[in-house]
Each structure stands twice: as structure tokens, then as C-alpha cells.
Design a protein around this motif. Structure first.
Motif, PDB file in Angstrom:
ATOM      1  N   ARG A   1      14.082   1.174  -4.442  1.00 49.24           N
ATOM      2  CA  ARG A   1      13.530   1.691  -5.691  1.00 49.24           C
ATOM      3  C   ARG A   1      12.343   0.827  -6.131  1.00 49.24           C
ATOM      4  NH1 ARG A   1      16.744   5.028  -9.031  1.00 49.24           N
ATOM      5  NH2 ARG A   1      15.926   3.969 -10.871  1.00 49.24           N
ATOM      6  N   PRO A   2      11.249   1.447  -6.603  1.00 51.28           N
ATOM      7  CA  PRO A   2      10.028   0.685  -6.917  1.00 51.28           C
ATOM      8  C   PRO A   2      10.250  -0.475  -7.871  1.00 51.28           C
ATOM      9  CG  PRO A   2       9.557   3.026  -6.949  1.00 51.28           C
ATOM     10  CD  PRO A   2      11.051   2.897  -6.791  1.00 51.28           C
ATOM     11  N   GLU A   3      11.145  -0.325  -8.851  1.00 44.74           N
ATOM     12  CA  GLU A   3      11.331  -1.380  -9.836  1.00 44.74           C
ATOM     13  C   GLU A   3      12.106  -2.576  -9.301  1.00 44.74           C
ATOM     14  OE1 GLU A   3      14.329   1.942 -11.078  1.00 44.74           O
ATOM     15  OE2 GLU A   3      12.490   1.735  -9.882  1.00 44.74           O
ATOM     16  N   TYR A   4      12.647  -2.461  -8.071  1.00 52.88           N
ATOM     17  CA  TYR A   4      13.430  -3.555  -7.501  1.00 52.88           C
ATOM     18  C   TYR A   4      12.832  -4.091  -6.201  1.00 52.88           C
ATOM     19  CZ  TYR A   4      16.826  -1.332 -10.630  1.00 52.88           C
ATOM     20  OH  TYR A   4      17.440  -0.769 -11.713  1.00 52.88           O
ATOM     21  N   ARG A   5      11.577  -3.782  -5.929  1.00 54.44           N
ATOM     22  CA  ARG A   5      10.992  -4.197  -4.661  1.00 54.44           C
ATOM     23  C   ARG A   5       9.629  -4.859  -4.895  1.00 54.44           C
ATOM     24  NH1 ARG A   5       9.560   1.947  -2.855  1.00 54.44           N
ATOM     25  NH2 ARG A   5       7.421   2.048  -3.674  1.00 54.44           N
ATOM     26  N   GLY A   6       9.138  -5.505  -3.855  1.00 52.75           N
ATOM     27  CA  GLY A   6       7.790  -6.056  -3.888  1.00 52.75           C
ATOM     28  C   GLY A   6       7.597  -7.041  -5.013  1.00 52.75           C
ATOM     29  N   ALA A   7       6.559  -6.819  -5.821  1.00 50.25           N
ATOM     30  CA  ALA A   7       6.193  -7.770  -6.868  1.00 50.25           C
ATOM     31  C   ALA A   7       7.327  -8.012  -7.851  1.00 50.25           C
ATOM     32  CB  ALA A   7       4.952  -7.265  -7.603  1.00 50.25           C
ATOM     33  N   ALA A   8       8.074  -6.952  -8.211  1.00 49.63           N
ATOM     34  CA  ALA A   8       9.169  -7.120  -9.164  1.00 49.63           C
ATOM     35  C   ALA A   8      10.254  -8.022  -8.596  1.00 49.63           C
ATOM     36  CB  ALA A   8       9.749  -5.758  -9.548  1.00 49.63           C
TER      37      ALA A   8
ATOM     38  N   TRP B   1      12.089  -7.908  -0.648  1.00 49.10           N
ATOM     39  CA  TRP B   1      10.988  -8.867  -0.781  1.00 49.10           C
ATOM     40  C   TRP B   1       9.675  -8.267  -0.291  1.00 49.10           C
ATOM     41  CZ3 TRP B   1      10.796 -14.037  -2.569  1.00 49.10           C
ATOM     42  CH2 TRP B   1       9.592 -14.697  -2.331  1.00 49.10           C
ATOM     43  N   LEU B   2       9.707  -7.592   0.858  1.00 44.46           N
ATOM     44  CA  LEU B   2       8.489  -7.050   1.450  1.00 44.46           C
ATOM     45  C   LEU B   2       8.055  -5.740   0.793  1.00 44.46           C
ATOM     46  CD1 LEU B   2       9.213  -7.773   5.218  1.00 44.46           C
ATOM     47  CD2 LEU B   2       7.614  -8.988   3.726  1.00 44.46           C
ATOM     48  N   GLY B   3       8.914  -5.136  -0.027  1.00 40.70           N
ATOM     49  CA  GLY B   3       8.524  -3.941  -0.763  1.00 40.70           C
ATOM     50  C   GLY B   3       8.578  -2.660   0.042  1.00 40.70           C
ATOM     51  N   LEU B   4       9.542  -2.522   0.968  1.00 39.86           N
ATOM     52  CA  LEU B   4       9.634  -1.304   1.757  1.00 39.86           C
ATOM     53  C   LEU B   4      10.053  -0.123   0.888  1.00 39.86           C
ATOM     54  CD1 LEU B   4       9.420  -3.461   3.967  1.00 39.86           C
ATOM     55  CD2 LEU B   4      11.010  -2.109   5.329  1.00 39.86           C
ATOM     56  N   ASP B   5       9.632   1.086   1.300  1.00 44.98           N
ATOM     57  CA  ASP B   5       9.747   2.220   0.392  1.00 44.98           C
ATOM     58  C   ASP B   5      11.121   2.860   0.344  1.00 44.98           C
ATOM     59  OD1 ASP B   5       9.653   3.418   2.856  1.00 44.98           O
ATOM     60  OD2 ASP B   5       7.853   4.583   2.491  1.00 44.98           O
ATOM     61  N   ASN B   6      12.100   2.334   1.062  1.00 45.35           N
ATOM     62  CA  ASN B   6      13.471   2.803   0.863  1.00 45.35           C
ATOM     63  C   ASN B   6      14.126   2.120  -0.339  1.00 45.35           C
ATOM     64  OD1 ASN B   6      13.325   0.530   2.856  1.00 45.35           O
ATOM     65  ND2 ASN B   6      15.542   0.483   2.484  1.00 45.35           N
TER      66      ASN B   6
ATOM     67  N   VAL C   1       0.858  -1.179   0.000  1.00 45.88           N
ATOM     68  CA  VAL C   1       0.000   0.000   0.000  1.00 45.88           C
ATOM     69  C   VAL C   1       0.897   1.231   0.000  1.00 45.88           C
ATOM     70  CG1 VAL C   1      -1.904   1.197   1.137  1.00 45.88           C
ATOM     71  CG2 VAL C   1      -1.667  -1.281   1.410  1.00 45.88           C
ATOM     72  N   VAL C   2       0.741   2.094  -0.998  1.00 51.67           N
ATOM     73  CA  VAL C   2       1.519   3.327  -1.092  1.00 51.67           C
ATOM     74  C   VAL C   2       0.583   4.507  -0.848  1.00 51.67           C
ATOM     75  CG1 VAL C   2       3.020   4.756  -2.521  1.00 51.67           C
ATOM     76  CG2 VAL C   2       3.072   2.271  -2.775  1.00 51.67           C
ATOM     77  N   ILE C   3       0.881   5.306   0.181  1.00 49.36           N
ATOM     78  CA  ILE C   3       0.097   6.493   0.505  1.00 49.36           C
ATOM     79  C   ILE C   3       0.896   7.720   0.077  1.00 49.36           C
ATOM     80  CG2 ILE C   3      -1.099   7.771   2.327  1.00 49.36           C
ATOM     81  CD1 ILE C   3      -0.705   5.261   4.105  1.00 49.36           C
ATOM     82  N   THR C   4       0.286   8.604  -0.682  1.00 46.56           N
ATOM     83  CA  THR C   4       0.900   9.883  -1.039  1.00 46.56           C
ATOM     84  C   THR C   4       0.041  11.011  -0.490  1.00 46.56           C
ATOM     85  OG1 THR C   4       1.830   8.957  -3.072  1.00 46.56           O
ATOM     86  CG2 THR C   4       1.715  11.356  -2.919  1.00 46.56           C
ATOM     87  N   ASN C   5       0.658  11.890   0.273  1.00 44.90           N
ATOM     88  CA  ASN C   5      -0.054  13.027   0.865  1.00 44.90           C
ATOM     89  C   ASN C   5      -0.016  14.198  -0.107  1.00 44.90           C
ATOM     90  OD1 ASN C   5      -1.236  14.890   2.568  1.00 44.90           O
ATOM     91  ND2 ASN C   5       0.677  15.342   3.665  1.00 44.90           N
ATOM     92  N   ASN C   6      -1.162  14.516  -0.687  1.00 47.63           N
ATOM     93  CA  ASN C   6      -1.262  15.646  -1.606  1.00 47.63           C
ATOM     94  C   ASN C   6      -1.839  16.888  -0.947  1.00 47.63           C
ATOM     95  OD1 ASN C   6      -0.317  14.072  -3.771  1.00 47.63           O
ATOM     96  ND2 ASN C   6      -2.349  13.216  -4.069  1.00 47.63           N
ATOM     97  N   GLY C   7      -2.036  16.823   0.360  1.00 45.79           N
ATOM     98  CA  GLY C   7      -2.562  17.966   1.099  1.00 45.79           C
ATOM     99  C   GLY C   7      -1.492  18.627   1.939  1.00 45.79           C
ATOM    100  N   ALA C   8      -1.912  19.235   3.050  1.00 51.25           N
ATOM    101  CA  ALA C   8      -0.975  19.925   3.930  1.00 51.25           C
ATOM    102  C   ALA C   8      -0.086  18.917   4.645  1.00 51.25           C
ATOM    103  CB  ALA C   8      -1.752  20.760   4.946  1.00 51.25           C
ATOM    104  N   PRO C   9       1.141  19.330   5.001  1.00 55.02           N
ATOM    105  CA  PRO C   9       2.012  18.420   5.755  1.00 55.02           C
ATOM    106  C   PRO C   9       1.349  17.975   7.053  1.00 55.02           C
ATOM    107  CG  PRO C   9       3.227  20.351   4.984  1.00 55.02           C
ATOM    108  CD  PRO C   9       1.776  20.629   4.731  1.00 55.02           C
ATOM    109  N   THR C  10       1.654  16.748   7.465  1.00 51.98           N
ATOM    110  CA  THR C  10       1.099  16.224   8.709  1.00 51.98           C
ATOM    111  C   THR C  10       2.199  15.553   9.514  1.00 51.98           C
ATOM    112  OG1 THR C  10      -0.556  14.732   9.668  1.00 51.98           O
ATOM    113  CG2 THR C  10       0.440  14.047   7.590  1.00 51.98           C
ATOM    114  N   SER C  11       2.083  15.639  10.827  1.00 54.68           N
ATOM    115  CA  SER C  11       3.062  14.994  11.707  1.00 54.68           C
ATOM    116  C   SER C  11       2.590  13.632  12.190  1.00 54.68           C
ATOM    117  CB  SER C  11       3.366  15.896  12.909  1.00 54.68           C
ATOM    118  OG  SER C  11       2.171  16.147  13.636  1.00 54.68           O
ATOM    119  N   GLY C  12       1.411  13.236  11.755  1.00 57.05           N
ATOM    120  CA  GLY C  12       0.885  11.921  12.104  1.00 57.05           C
ATOM    121  C   GLY C  12      -0.222  11.552  11.136  1.00 57.05           C
ATOM    122  N   TRP C  13      -0.340  10.273  10.831  1.00 59.97           N
ATOM    123  CA  TRP C  13      -1.347   9.867   9.860  1.00 59.97           C
ATOM    124  C   TRP C  13      -1.951   8.525  10.252  1.00 59.97           C
ATOM    125  CZ3 TRP C  13       0.185   5.193   8.048  1.00 59.97           C
ATOM    126  CH2 TRP C  13       1.569   4.940   7.984  1.00 59.97           C
ATOM    127  N   SER C  14      -3.162   8.307   9.753  1.00 61.75           N
ATOM    128  CA  SER C  14      -3.852   7.044   9.970  1.00 61.75           C
ATOM    129  C   SER C  14      -4.607   6.686   8.695  1.00 61.75           C
ATOM    130  CB  SER C  14      -4.826   7.148  11.146  1.00 61.75           C
ATOM    131  OG  SER C  14      -5.543   5.933  11.322  1.00 61.75           O
TER     132      SER C  14
END
Length: 501
Positions: free
Chosen positions: A240-247, A233-238, A56-69
Motif C-alpha cells: 500500500r502506498p502509505e506504507y512503502r518507500g518514503a513513508a 523499504w524499496l517501495g514495490l507496488d504490491n 517511479v510510478v507509471i500509469t497507463n491511460n491509453g490502450a492495454p499493452t503487453s509490453g512497455w518501455s
């Protein structure tokens, strides 16, 4: 082994496709231009009977936040079993993922990647009703493709071997096939899957196509150890997208299939892991999986083995190697503390992150229903097995073997030590030398290792099938057509004398 020279980056420019990309507005009147709120990408990375792994990739397109759910709804009766990158919970069909302390800040345009493992039955539709901090994010499409911009590897048809890799079981201190015949694992390591992805260069170091795997088989090897990175393997966001997760998962599955198609046993192994360690013999100061850590971490390693075991549990020809080279002994004050940490994990003296012990990882594998053979390494970079029998994890499947590594620079590097500390283990359980090698660019030492092991019917795998300068680390080949180094010549010629194993 600790590890190859720096590599030149080979950037591909591909990016993860967000499968659900929608926006939400808050506090704006009719007809006004709404500020973008958030976009969410959801993709099933891996699926098996009764379970699946998703990113699951979340992108914040609104105001900066110091916490999210993040919130969403499962609509197919799915039930969350594990998650990472957030604190996960589920109530009925409602799933919530709240930020961890280290990733709560999410600036405008910033993204964070989460992962989960869940059960399913009948159907596995994508979730609906995504929200971020209570504001709706989606009325999304529900499709779950993998990264569409990553290049698709060309699959070369592989020949059917005359003799295939067998399903392996433990019978006393032997590895046996379904007929009861004794089997040995004799082959090589294929390094690259642990470091290329986290360094941003690719998935493997050098070719792993049919021709390259055939070259390994031509040495008369019957096993290939494949070294992996848990964050990739787990697809963590550190990563690069082309070398993580499903790829990444897809590339590993293709290599495993090719190894099997050439009649060899694939040994999939957890090499590099998350967790910041700054103590004695530290390999790096990075919290990420960019070097060898003293022990696997409790945050991601059990999830890694849950996913890997679910991927391969229906094929018992695939062997699992729990962790490359544990060295809790460098962090703790006494051998007993080191072995307790090794088996039980938790809060270990001298290690600043929560540890997953060998028992935790065995439990994660067996909870999937897997009965695959599992290799469990010792301490002191897998060179010390003196406490293995006294502290061995319990296994309801009874399919554990001991793993050790031996190089000429190790403490236990002569026949006297092997006779006193390894032979008692080998008398009780199968013993596999997951790595053998030397730093001399010759093979006098591994010749001794192989003779000692042959005399006892033990298994061994040479480090490593990569074209590095052997003075920077033991390398078996100078080219991926199988041309041996002076070091590799010893292993190749010896395996050929054992053709048939």
C-alpha cells in the motif's frame, strides 16, 4: 522466528501522490479530444551524500499493452547504479526501463512501480522527457515530495541519555567502543516492520513513540533489533502506498533515532524477502516478501542493503544484520551445498529463485563506503554455525560478527551443542544471539542461554517486544509500557542485574 497471529487490518485510505502527472496524445488531429496516454510519478525516496533512491510510478491511460518501455533523461549528471521492477540501462543521459517478464501486461488505468539507485554530485534535479513506448509522457514539474496524504508521525522530543550508544568495532572476538572497552549487545527485538506493511496494516505493530522506546530502556536494555521488509523499504507496488518507500523509510529512520536517543544500539535487520519457494519447510507460497524465505533474493536484497547502508553509513552506532534466518539446508541435499549457497548465492539446489549469498550482501554494504558492524547469521534458521568459520564471507572492513538464534525447539539447544559448535566461533569472532526465546511462556530455557553467554561475554537479544499471546510465539510483554509476561520477566530481571553491561 516464524511468526505472529493474524492481525485486524487498520486501513488508512492514504494514497501516493504522483509528483509528475501529465498526458500525451497519439494520432489525433487539432481540436480533437485526446485520449490520455500515460502519467508518471517520480519521487526521491531517500538521499545521501553522492547517491539517492527514487520511486517511479507509471500509469497507463491509453490502450492495454503487453509490453512497455519507460524512457527519461537525467539532467544533473546522475548515473544509474541499480534498479528493480524493470530491466534498466543508461546511455549518456538517457535512461531506459523495460518491463520484466512478469509485469509486461499493463491494462488501461493500471500502474506499475519501479525503483532505482543512482549517484549524483552537485545537484540532483528530477529527470525530464518521460516517454512510454516512445510516446511523450511529461513536461513535468520536477519537484519530488514524498507521499503528501500519509499522516505525519508526531515526534516527541527525546531526552539526551547520560551514556549513549557507542560506535562498535570488531577487535578479535570482542565488540569494542572507540576507547577499546569491550561492549555487549543485550536487549530485545522489536518485530512488526517485517509484516505489518506487507499485510496492509501499517509500518509497526504497536507504538514506537518516545514513551514506548523509553519502556525498553527501562528494562536496562542497550540494544534493539528492528526487523524490516525489503519490498516495503524499496517501495514495490504490491505494498500500500502509505506504507512503502518514503513513508516506510522515514518511519524506520525515526525509530532508529529514538533508540539512539535513549542510549541504545539499533540493529537494523532484513527479515522478509522476495522469491517463491515451494520446497521443504516453506513458510508461504507467495513470491512476495510475506514470510521467511530460505535465502535472500538476488533481485532486491542487494538493492535493499545498498539503500540501507547509504542511509546509515555515516553513523557507526547503527548495526546491520544481513538476513534473519537462512535455511538453505532444508532445500539442499548436503551441508556443503547449503553452506556454499549461504556464502555464494546464485542458483542453489532446491531454491527456485536466484539467491543473494552472504558475500553478495557484504559486498553491497561495503560498496557504499559503510564501515558499520555487520552481523552474519548461520544456517538452519540461524541455529547452526558449524560451517561459519570455514565459509565466512570476506570483509575488507574487517567488521563482521557471527549471529545465531536459539530457542528450546531448535536442534542445537543445549550446552553440549553450544560448547562444540558455537564456542569455537566465539573464540574467533564476536558472537551475537540475535534471537533467544522459548515456547513455554516461562524463562527456564533462556536463563540457561543467558548464563552460558554471560560466562563467555557474549551478546543476546530477547524475542520479542510485542504483545502477542506467548503461546503463539515468545512475547516479552503484555503491554507496551513494559509489563512483562512470565517469559519476559526472566529477561527483564536479568538485564537489570547487568545494569552497566
Amino acid at each position: 522466528m516464524r511468526h505472529p497471529p493474524p492481525l485486524t487490518a487498520l486501513f488508512g485510505g492514504a494514497a501516493l501522490t504522483l509528483v509528475t502527472a501529465v498526458s500525451a496524445a497519439a494520432g489525433v488531429g487539432p481540436g480533437a479530444t485526446a485520449p490520455l496516454g500515460c502519467s508518471v510519478g517520480y519521487a526521491t525516496v531517500n538521499q545521501w551524500a553522492g547517491g539517492f533512491q527514487a520511486a517511479v510510478v507509471i500509469t497507463n491511460n491509453g490502450a492495454p499493452t503487453s509490453g512497455w518501455s519507460l524512457g527519461f533523461h537525467f539532467t544533473g549528471g546522475q548515473h544509474l547504479t541499480q534498479g528493480w521492477g524493470a530491466t534498466w540501462s543508461q546511455s549518456g543521459t538517457d535512461v531506459t526501463a523495460a518491463n520484466e517478464s512478469w509485469n509486461g501486461s499493463l491494462g488501461t488505468g493500471a500502474s506499475v512501480t519501479l525503483g532505482l539507485i543512482a549517484s549524483w554530485s552537485g545537484a540532483n534535479p528530477d529527470p525530464t522527457g518521460f516517454t512510454l513506448n516512445g510516446l511523450p509522457c511529461s513536461a513535468g514539474s520536477g519537484s519530488s515530495p514524498g507521499p503528501t496524504t500519509s499522516p505525519t508521525p508526531t515526534t516527541t522530543p527525546t531526552p539526551t541519555p547520560t551514556t549513549g550508544a557507542p560506535e562498535l568495532s570488531v577487535s578479535g572476538n570482542r565488540l569494542t567502543d572507540p576507547s577499546g572497552a569491550t561492549r555487549r549487545l543485550l536487549g530485545v527485538n522489536r518485530s512488526g516492520g517485517e509484516f505489518m506493511c506487507v499485510q496492509g496494516h501499517g509500518v509497526f505493530d504497536g507504538p514506537v513513540d518516545d514513551t514506548a522506546v523509553q519502556a525498553i530502556a527501562d528494562w536496562k536494555a542497550n540494544a534493539v533489533r528492528i526487523t524490516l521488509n525489503e519490498e516495503c523499504w524499496l517501495g514495490l507496488d504490491n505494498i500500500r502506498p502509505e506504507y512503502r518507500g518514503a513513508a516506510y523509510v522515514g518511519a524506520v529512520k525515526e525509530l532508529v533515532a529514538r533508540v539512539l536517543a535513549h542510549g541504545m544500539t539499533p540493529v537494523v535487520e532484513l527479515h522478509w524477502t522476495y522469491g517463491q519457494y515451494t520446497g521443504n519447510s516453506t513458510g508461504c507460497l507467495d513470491v512476495h516478501a510475506s514470510c521467511q524465505k530460505p535465502m535472500p533474493d538476488a533481485r532486491y536484497a542487494p538493492a535493499f542493503w545498498t539503500s540501507v547502508a547509504n542511509t546509515f553509513k555515516d553513523d557507526r552506532r547503527v548495526v546491520f544484520d544481513l538476513f534473519n534466518e537462512p535455511y538453505p539446508d532444508r532445500a539442499t541435499a548436503t551441508p556443503e551445498q547449503a553452506w556454499a549457497c549461504w556464502r555464494d548465492g546464485g542458483t542453489c539446489p532446491g531454491i527456485g529463485y536466484e539467491v543473494a549469498g552472504m558475500q553478495n550482501l557484504v559486498d553491497a554494504v561495503r560498496a557504499t563506503g559503510s564501515r558499520n558492524l555487520v552481523l552474519v547469521p548461520g544456517i538452519a534458521y540461524a541455529n547452526d554455525l558449524s560451517g561459519w568459520l570455514a565459509h565466512a564471507p570476506s570483509d575488507p572492513a574487517g567488521e563482521l560478527a557471527a549471529a545465531w538464534h536459539v530457542y528450546n525447539v531448535n536442534s542445537c539447544a543445549d550446552e553440549s551443542c553450544w560448547n562444540s559448535t558455537l564456542a569455537p566461533v566465539a573464540a574467533r569472532v564476536p558472537l551475537v544471539a540475535g534471537e533467544i526465546g522459548e515456547n513455554t511462556c516461562g524463562h527456564a530455557f533462556v536463563d540457561r542461554v543467558m548464563k552460558w553467554s554471560d560466562d563467555r561475554g557474549l551478546s543476546y537479544l530477547g524475542w520479542t517486544w510485542n504483545t502477542w499471546d506467548c503461546s503463539s510465539g515468545p512475547a516479552l510483554i503484555t503491554a507496551y509500557d513494559g509489563t512483562p509476561t512470565a517469559f519476559g520477566l526472566g529477561l527483564r530481571d536479568h538485564l537489570r542485574t547487568l545494569d552497566g553491561h
